[in-house]
Design a protein around this motif. Sequence first.
Motif, PDB file in Angstrom:
ATOM      1  N   PHE A  59       4.357  -5.602 -10.063  1.00 17.28           N
ATOM      2  CA  PHE A  59       5.195  -6.131  -8.981  1.00 17.28           C
ATOM      3  C   PHE A  59       4.386  -6.406  -7.724  1.00 17.28           C
ATOM      4  O   PHE A  59       4.614  -7.398  -7.040  1.00 17.28           O
ATOM      5  CB  PHE A  59       6.369  -5.182  -8.679  1.00 17.28           C
ATOM      6  N   ASN A  60       3.442  -5.534  -7.408  1.00 16.40           N
ATOM      7  CA  ASN A  60       2.613  -5.735  -6.220  1.00 16.40           C
ATOM      8  C   ASN A  60       1.867  -7.068  -6.295  1.00 16.40           C
ATOM      9  O   ASN A  60       1.930  -7.878  -5.375  1.00 16.40           O
ATOM     10  CB  ASN A  60       1.629  -4.576  -6.064  1.00 16.40           C
ATOM     11  N   TYR A  61       1.180  -7.291  -7.405  1.00 14.86           N
ATOM     12  CA  TYR A  61       0.397  -8.525  -7.497  1.00 14.86           C
ATOM     13  C   TYR A  61       1.265  -9.752  -7.744  1.00 14.86           C
ATOM     14  O   TYR A  61       0.906 -10.853  -7.322  1.00 14.86           O
ATOM     15  CB  TYR A  61      -0.734  -8.381  -8.519  1.00 14.86           C
ATOM     16  N   THR A  62       2.407  -9.581  -8.367  1.00 15.72           N
ATOM     17  CA  THR A  62       3.326 -10.714  -8.504  1.00 15.72           C
ATOM     18  C   THR A  62       3.796 -11.165  -7.124  1.00 15.72           C
ATOM     19  O   THR A  62       3.807 -12.358  -6.811  1.00 15.72           O
ATOM     20  CB  THR A  62       4.534 -10.334  -9.384  1.00 15.72           C
ATOM     21  N   LEU A  63       4.164 -10.203  -6.287  1.00 17.05           N
ATOM     22  CA  LEU A  63       4.610 -10.536  -4.930  1.00 17.05           C
ATOM     23  C   LEU A  63       3.459 -11.067  -4.080  1.00 17.05           C
ATOM     24  O   LEU A  63       3.620 -12.043  -3.337  1.00 17.05           O
ATOM     25  CB  LEU A  63       5.234  -9.314  -4.261  1.00 17.05           C
ATOM     26  N   ARG A  64       2.292 -10.435  -4.200  1.00 16.14           N
ATOM     27  CA  ARG A  64       1.144 -10.849  -3.375  1.00 16.14           C
ATOM     28  C   ARG A  64       0.633 -12.230  -3.742  1.00 16.14           C
ATOM     29  O   ARG A  64       0.086 -12.939  -2.899  1.00 16.14           O
ATOM     30  CB  ARG A  64       0.004  -9.851  -3.528  1.00 16.14           C
ATOM     31  N   LEU A  65       0.757 -12.598  -4.986  1.00 16.06           N
ATOM     32  CA  LEU A  65       0.254 -13.902  -5.415  1.00 16.06           C
ATOM     33  C   LEU A  65       1.313 -14.993  -5.314  1.00 16.06           C
ATOM     34  O   LEU A  65       1.053 -16.134  -5.666  1.00 16.06           O
ATOM     35  CB  LEU A  65      -0.297 -13.806  -6.835  1.00 16.06           C
ATOM     36  N   THR A  66       2.521 -14.626  -4.852  1.00 16.16           N
ATOM     37  CA  THR A  66       3.573 -15.636  -4.705  1.00 16.16           C
ATOM     38  C   THR A  66       4.135 -15.599  -3.290  1.00 16.16           C
ATOM     39  O   THR A  66       3.525 -16.134  -2.385  1.00 16.16           O
ATOM     40  CB  THR A  66       4.695 -15.429  -5.756  1.00 16.16           C
ATOM     41  N   THR A 124       0.683 -13.187   2.403  1.00 15.08           N
ATOM     42  CA  THR A 124       0.104 -12.768   3.697  1.00 15.08           C
ATOM     43  C   THR A 124       0.608 -11.404   4.143  1.00 15.08           C
ATOM     44  O   THR A 124       0.297 -10.965   5.240  1.00 15.08           O
ATOM     45  CB  THR A 124       0.436 -13.799   4.794  1.00 15.08           C
ATOM     46  N   LYS A 125       1.363 -10.725   3.315  1.00 15.46           N
ATOM     47  CA  LYS A 125       1.950  -9.427   3.676  1.00 15.46           C
ATOM     48  C   LYS A 125       1.660  -8.381   2.592  1.00 15.46           C
ATOM     49  O   LYS A 125       2.556  -7.973   1.854  1.00 15.46           O
ATOM     50  CB  LYS A 125       3.454  -9.575   3.850  1.00 15.46           C
ATOM     51  N   PRO A 126       0.415  -7.916   2.481  1.00 17.29           N
ATOM     52  CA  PRO A 126       0.066  -6.982   1.397  1.00 17.29           C
ATOM     53  C   PRO A 126       0.754  -5.622   1.513  1.00 17.29           C
ATOM     54  O   PRO A 126       1.106  -5.028   0.493  1.00 17.29           O
ATOM     55  CB  PRO A 126      -1.449  -6.838   1.519  1.00 17.29           C
ATOM     56  N   VAL A 127       0.972  -5.118   2.711  1.00 18.02           N
ATOM     57  CA  VAL A 127       1.633  -3.813   2.857  1.00 18.02           C
ATOM     58  C   VAL A 127       3.105  -3.913   2.438  1.00 18.02           C
ATOM     59  O   VAL A 127       3.625  -3.030   1.754  1.00 18.02           O
ATOM     60  CB  VAL A 127       1.491  -3.280   4.300  1.00 18.02           C
ATOM     61  N   THR A 128       3.764  -5.003   2.799  1.00 15.45           N
ATOM     62  CA  THR A 128       5.152  -5.219   2.399  1.00 15.45           C
ATOM     63  C   THR A 128       5.262  -5.359   0.881  1.00 15.45           C
ATOM     64  O   THR A 128       6.158  -4.767   0.261  1.00 15.45           O
ATOM     65  CB  THR A 128       5.720  -6.483   3.086  1.00 15.45           C
ATOM     66  N   ALA A 129       4.352  -6.110   0.274  1.00 15.72           N
ATOM     67  CA  ALA A 129       4.362  -6.269  -1.183  1.00 15.72           C
ATOM     68  C   ALA A 129       4.179  -4.928  -1.879  1.00 15.72           C
ATOM     69  O   ALA A 129       4.894  -4.609  -2.842  1.00 15.72           O
ATOM     70  CB  ALA A 129       3.265  -7.243  -1.615  1.00 15.72           C
ATOM     71  N   LEU A 130       3.242  -4.112  -1.398  1.00 16.45           N
ATOM     72  CA  LEU A 130       3.007  -2.800  -1.997  1.00 16.45           C
ATOM     73  C   LEU A 130       4.207  -1.883  -1.809  1.00 16.45           C
ATOM     74  O   LEU A 130       4.591  -1.159  -2.725  1.00 16.45           O
ATOM     75  CB  LEU A 130       1.750  -2.151  -1.401  1.00 16.45           C
ATOM     76  N   THR A 131       4.833  -1.945  -0.659  1.00 16.04           N
ATOM     77  CA  THR A 131       6.003  -1.104  -0.397  1.00 16.04           C
ATOM     78  C   THR A 131       7.156  -1.470  -1.321  1.00 16.04           C
ATOM     79  O   THR A 131       7.793  -0.593  -1.912  1.00 16.04           O
ATOM     80  CB  THR A 131       6.425  -1.221   1.082  1.00 16.04           C
TER      81      THR A 131
END
Length: 188
Positions: free
Chosen positions: A42-49, A53-60
């Motif tokens: 989920f982290n990398y799916t969100l980060r790559l889509t 520009t929001k890596p902390v939000t994607a990880l959270t």
Amino acid sequence: MRFTDRTLNRLPPPVAELLRKYRETVKFVIVGGLCYVVSLVFNYTLRLTVLDTKPVTALTIANVIATVVSYFLNREWSFRTRGGRRRHHEMLLYSVVNGIGVAVNSAPLWIAQYVFGLHVPNVSRAVEEVSDFIFGMVIGVALAMVFRLWAYRVWVFPHDDVRPAPKRHEVPTQAAVPAPVATDSTGA
């Protein structure tokens, strides 16, 4: 026989005994490994889509999704004999502990991004990705895992042997050898 027992019976006896002694921790680590994969995907799916520009939000967000999966697996497998609280109280404590766990998990990545400045344009995209992985998916996950194991045992599932475990069907260490069949000396 349960999958866990079948697996342990195939291991060398000293290893199997050690794993049986720490069965709850081993199950917690297995659930954690599965949830790590869920978080990673989920982290990398969100980060790559949508959150590139929001890596902390994607990880959270990824950690919140993995936490929901973790609750059900830990409740019904890792800590299935523990409890001592009403379900809604247990779920509330689990949510609070995991809210703190998500913050613990995200803190190293936040520090890397906003204190150390390990993000583009200060560093290359490759350095940012490696830094984000190490601080968010390695250091953060390790710190949060230790915190959660401790907090689950102390606050969320505090009492052992509250719920009965399903009966085990242990396989004997040596299979019984059938008794020899007596034969008639006449050949009949």
